[in-house]
Design an enzyme around this catalytic site. Structure first.
Site, short mmCIF file in Angstrom:
data_model
loop_
_atom_site.label_atom_id
_atom_site.label_comp_id
_atom_site.label_asym_id
_atom_site.label_seq_id
_atom_site.Cartn_x
_atom_site.Cartn_y
_atom_site.Cartn_z
N ASP A 79 0.83 -1.21 0.00
CA ASP A 79 0.00 0.00 0.00
C ASP A 79 0.87 1.26 0.00
O ASP A 79 0.35 2.38 -0.09
CB ASP A 79 -1.02 0.00 1.15
CG ASP A 79 -0.39 -0.06 2.52
OD1 ASP A 79 0.84 -0.16 2.62
OD2 ASP A 79 -1.16 0.00 3.52
N SER A 80 2.21 1.08 0.05
CA SER A 80 3.11 2.23 -0.19
C SER A 80 2.85 2.82 -1.56
O SER A 80 3.27 3.94 -1.84
CB SER A 80 4.58 1.79 -0.06
OG SER A 80 4.87 0.74 -0.96
N LYS A 140 -1.21 -9.37 2.80
CA LYS A 140 -0.41 -8.96 3.97
C LYS A 140 -1.24 -7.97 4.78
O LYS A 140 -1.97 -7.16 4.21
CB LYS A 140 0.91 -8.31 3.51
CG LYS A 140 1.73 -7.72 4.68
CD LYS A 140 3.16 -7.37 4.28
CE LYS A 140 3.33 -6.03 3.64
NZ LYS A 140 2.88 -4.88 4.42
N GLU A 188 9.72 -4.26 9.98
CA GLU A 188 10.12 -2.97 9.42
C GLU A 188 10.71 -2.06 10.49
O GLU A 188 10.09 -1.83 11.54
CB GLU A 188 8.91 -2.29 8.75
CG GLU A 188 9.29 -0.93 8.15
CD GLU A 188 8.26 -0.37 7.17
OE1 GLU A 188 7.28 -1.08 6.85
OE2 GLU A 188 8.45 0.78 6.72
O1 KIV Z 1 3.59 -1.11 1.53
C1 KIV Z 1 4.74 -1.57 1.39
O2 KIV Z 1 5.43 -1.33 0.40
C2 KIV Z 1 5.25 -2.41 2.46
C3 KIV Z 1 6.71 -2.73 2.45
C4 KIV Z 1 7.46 -1.53 2.93
C5 KIV Z 1 7.04 -3.92 3.26
O3 KIV Z 1 4.53 -2.80 3.33
#
Ligand code: KIV
Length: 262
Positions: free
Chosen positions: A44-45, A113, A183
């Site tokens: 979700d980044s 996730k 993280e």
């Molecule tokens: O949203 C994302 O890209 C993530 C990674 C930083 C693990 O959760």
């Protein structure tokens, strides 16, 4: 054939580090697919790197489904995992089942996730796993809790905080997560957690002791304006794109572009 969840689990016992990266569209996914990346996360980044939001909080389930479908079209080799966005799973196990089910059915990714390790969330994870949905966990700096954490800062610095994260990691493993992202926590804490679990840990800003590493691909490519202190850029795509566009612009303005068509 894409890597399967059991094959990923096997990596830990084989001592073969897991290579994971994020993707948010077909173009990037298709390039990653030409490499030997094990896991592609539709994180979700993408709300920050591809949609321009200041945090991941505004990202919707529809956003994730849209991007995960595009990524999945580009992947043939890696295990593809999609983030459950903020408030698509926290209300109840039923909401989580509905959201995760939609992601698997509508995008073709193999797993979801989610962030956090509170006891009620551990219960939700167990429900998803019972329904046959592979779940990856995420502890430490969990960006969906940004306001509660007070910023994108390292977690697990006190003994109490470190103990809580280590305990949540065990609870998530017992609930059935197949891998755990750690993280921005101290390296010593991620070493301890990695040694205490049978499932693989995948670190980001968590030191070298995890069973694998993940980066936001935008940071790895040197594309963004800023990147977290723990992320290493392996290229300067921002510089290269800027130089290419400036050269094109100069050529057009000087009448040097668009030679006669062949
Ligand atoms: O949203 C994302 O890209 C993530 C990674 C930083 C693990 O959760």
């Amino acid at each position: 054939m894409p890597i399967t969840v059991p094959q990923l689990l096997q990596r830990k016992s084989d001592g073969r580090p897991i290579v994971a990266l994020t993707a948010w569209d077909y173009a990037l996914a298709e390039v990653l697919d030409q490499t030997d990346v094990d896991v592609v996360l539709v994180g979700d980044s993408l709300g920050m790197v591809a949609l321009g939001h200041p945090t991941t909080l505004p990202v919707t389930l529809e956003d994730m489904i849209h991007h995960a479908r595009a990524v999945r079209r580009g992947i043939t080799q890696a295990l593809t995992v999609c983030d459950l966005p903020f408030l698509s799973y926290q209300e109840s196990p039923a909401q989580a089942l509905h959201s995760a089910g939609r992601i698997l059915k509508e995008t073709g990714v193999q797993a979801v996730k989610l962030e956090g390790g509170h006891p009620w969330l551990v219960e939700t994870v167990a429900r998803l796993v019972e329904a046959g949905i592979p779940v990856m966990g995420h502890l430490g700096l969990t960006p969906q809790s940004l306001h509660q954490l007070g910023g994108f800062r390292q977690q697990g610095q006190t003994e109490e905080a470190a103990g809580r994260i280590a305990q949540q990691a065990l609870a998530l493993e017992q609930a059935g997560v197949f891998a755990l992202v750690l993280e921005h926590i101290p390296a010593e804490l991620s070493r301890k957690i990695t040694n205490s679990l049978e499932i693989p840990t995948i670190g980001i800003g968590a030191g070298p002791h995890c069973d694998g590493q993940i980066l936001v691909t935008y940071d790895l490519l040197g594309w963004g304006r800023r990147r977290p202190p723990f992320a290493r850029a392996y290229a300067d795509l921002r510089g290269q794109i800027t130089a290419a566009v400036q050269q094109y612009s100069q050529d057009v303005r000087q009448g040097l572009f668009a030679p006669d068509s062949p």
